[in-house]
Enzyme design. Structure first.
Site, PDB file in Angstrom:
ATOM      1  N   CYS A 266      57.355   2.091  23.742  1.00  0.00           N
ATOM      2  CA  CYS A 266      58.037   1.477  22.603  1.00  0.00           C
ATOM      3  C   CYS A 266      59.154   0.614  23.178  1.00  0.00           C
ATOM      4  O   CYS A 266      59.214   0.405  24.392  1.00  0.00           O
ATOM      5  CB  CYS A 266      58.530   2.510  21.587  1.00  0.00           C
ATOM      6  SG  CYS A 266      59.890   3.578  22.095  1.00  0.00           S
TER       7      CYS A 266
ATOM      8  N   HIS B 267      57.097  18.012  39.729  1.00  0.00           N
ATOM      9  CA  HIS B 267      57.904  19.141  39.253  1.00  0.00           C
ATOM     10  C   HIS B 267      57.571  19.574  37.825  1.00  0.00           C
ATOM     11  O   HIS B 267      57.721  20.748  37.503  1.00  0.00           O
ATOM     12  CB  HIS B 267      59.396  18.792  39.320  1.00  0.00           C
ATOM     13  CG  HIS B 267      59.924  18.721  40.712  1.00  0.00           C
ATOM     14  ND1 HIS B 267      61.261  18.752  40.990  1.00  0.00           N
ATOM     15  CD2 HIS B 267      59.295  18.627  41.911  1.00  0.00           C
ATOM     16  CE1 HIS B 267      61.445  18.670  42.296  1.00  0.00           C
ATOM     17  NE2 HIS B 267      60.267  18.592  42.876  1.00  0.00           N
TER      18      HIS B 267
END
Length: 152
Positions: free
Chosen positions: A67, A100
């Site tokens: 966006c 991670h």
């Protein structure tokens, strides 16, 4: 197995989405463009939810959410527990999102990032594996249907 990818944006990011779709197609990724397909004003939550449903329903392995800022659509995507959407603006963040956090959706802001940097982020995101190990328990908590209590 090739990674199946869905991509969605709002009107502010249609141009960036078009560039990223072309790059992914050139690289041979199966990609489904969820729209929009022109710059007529639309609401980013509608497209974020559409992308999130595609991931949750197993139609794709990874998502690309775009966006103007990347913030709104990432919030919308992250309302779905099956999605771990990371807003990134440079490749190191994309790398850590995968290693991670086992992020399965990358979000970027078309008004915040250039096309070449967005391509670099997406390339890094898709080529980086999840490390597992000490990170797995944290990722499991991220995908839990409700918030886990924290001891004070």
């Amino acid at each position: 197995m090739s990674k199946r990818i869905v991509i969605a944006s709002d009107h502010a990011a249609v141009t960036l989405k078009t560039e990223l779709v072309a790059m992914l197609q050139e690289q041979g990724f199966p990609i489904e463009d969820l729209g929009p397909f022109d710059t007529s004003s639309v609401d980013y939550p509608d497209y974020g939810y559409k992308l999130a449903r595609a991931i949750a329903g197993g139609r794709a392995d990874f998502g690309v959410a775009l966006c103007g800022s990347g913030i709104g659509i990432s919030i919308a995507v992250n309302r779905e527990p099956a999605c771990r959407c990371a807003l990134v603006s440079e490749p190191l963040a994309a790398q850590f999102a995968r290693t991670h956090n086992d992020a399965n959706v990358i979000a970027m802001g078309a008004r915040m990032i250039g096309q070449e940097m967005a391509k670099a982020c997406l390339t890094t995101f898709l080529s980086t594996p999840f490390e597992g190990g000490r990170h797995q328990g944290r990722v499991d908590k991220l995908s839990a249907p409700t918030l886990q209590p924290i001891e004070a």
